[in-house]
Write an enzyme that holds these catalytic residues in place. Sequence first.
Site, short mmCIF file in Angstrom:
data_model
loop_
_atom_site.label_atom_id
_atom_site.label_comp_id
_atom_site.label_asym_id
_atom_site.label_seq_id
_atom_site.Cartn_x
_atom_site.Cartn_y
_atom_site.Cartn_z
N HIS A 288 -13.38 3.90 9.14
CA HIS A 288 -12.81 2.87 8.65
C HIS A 288 -13.26 2.32 7.33
O HIS A 288 -13.78 1.39 6.93
CB HIS A 288 -12.62 1.77 9.64
N ASP B 294 -8.65 7.50 9.37
CA ASP B 294 -9.68 6.67 8.82
C ASP B 294 -9.65 5.52 9.88
O ASP B 294 -10.63 4.60 10.09
CB ASP B 294 -9.49 5.93 7.56
N ARG C 217 -3.61 1.74 11.22
CA ARG C 217 -4.24 1.16 12.27
C ARG C 217 -4.30 2.31 13.22
O ARG C 217 -3.40 3.16 13.53
CB ARG C 217 -3.54 -0.23 12.80
N PRO D 138 1.70 -1.92 9.71
CA PRO D 138 0.91 -2.91 10.44
C PRO D 138 1.04 -2.66 12.14
O PRO D 138 1.69 -2.06 12.56
CB PRO D 138 1.55 -4.26 10.08
N GLU E 83 -13.05 -0.17 16.46
CA GLU E 83 -14.08 -0.03 15.39
C GLU E 83 -15.28 1.05 15.53
O GLU E 83 -15.67 0.85 16.67
CB GLU E 83 -14.59 -1.21 15.01
N ILE F 181 0.82 -1.12 0.09
CA ILE F 181 -0.02 -0.11 -0.07
C ILE F 181 0.87 1.22 0.28
O ILE F 181 0.68 2.27 -0.69
CB ILE F 181 -0.91 0.00 1.22
#
Length: 317
Positions: A284, A259, A235, A207, A264, A156
Amino acid sequence: MKIVMIEPINISMMKIEEYRQRFEAEGHQLTAYSNRAKDEAEMIKRAEAADIIIIANQPLSAEVINACPNLKMISVAFTGFDHLAMEACRENDILVANASGYANQAVAELVFGLTIDLMRKIKDSDQAVRAGETRAGLIGNELAGKNFGIVGFGSIGQKTARIADAFGCNILVDNHKKHQSGEELEVEYLELDELMQKSDIVSLHVPLKEATENLIDAEKIALMKKSAILINTARGPVVDSQALAEALNKEEIAGAGIDVFEMEPPIPGDHPLLNAQNTILTPHTAFATEEAFLKRAEIVFTNIETWLAGKPQNVVS
């Protein structure tokens, strides 16, 4: 083999039926649930007889894994797998494969949606028009010629670099791991502190692990230019949200596009970023495009097929 998709992965029932027929032709059974389990007891009920389970980003605990004696393989409909009890998977000799790469384009595109919105004040401009106002106070900045810092130069990060290059940015990458695409794009590799100091935009693509939790803390944020912006589509816990909110409210940096959070969405009403200045928050959604979901499903089910054929792919440790 009994295959159970214990939560939906955002594809149509018609598409699920195609996969069901594909597996039934090979003598396997596919059960797909269209909603999330409300608790671990329900997750166990769904998964306890499965040989293979498919899961997206719902947390999968050791208790659930240990309650599934037949479980041999987990196909994760996500790139990250920090929501799985990986130690329990190792103890039970369960192979885990992820859907690496499915959302590279989607995530990279949102990076620039957030960046351009902040730099060209699009949200504020929309509100100004609706309020009958002019462009006063809404003069923005161009991306061309800016130093675009990328922290995490995996798939990414590299996709993001290519788009940044197309905009005419100078690409700075944290000095972690070099790739061929870095040579092609003539990126400048820097230690993280120097990258934070020199960048006009900092985009995070690492990550979540012990070494990256709170990687971007108050000290790192203090290194940024007053005119710089921070983008996080990686994250949530990679950034100290309280420190970021304080820097934004003190106008120590110019803005942030976020984001991902420590949880969550929905995020709690007292989350510090909800009241931070010059911030764009999205729930997200970076990975969430129709195209990405179709790619993801194909990877998820192909992971199972290759494992059944004795040639597993996308295996995570």
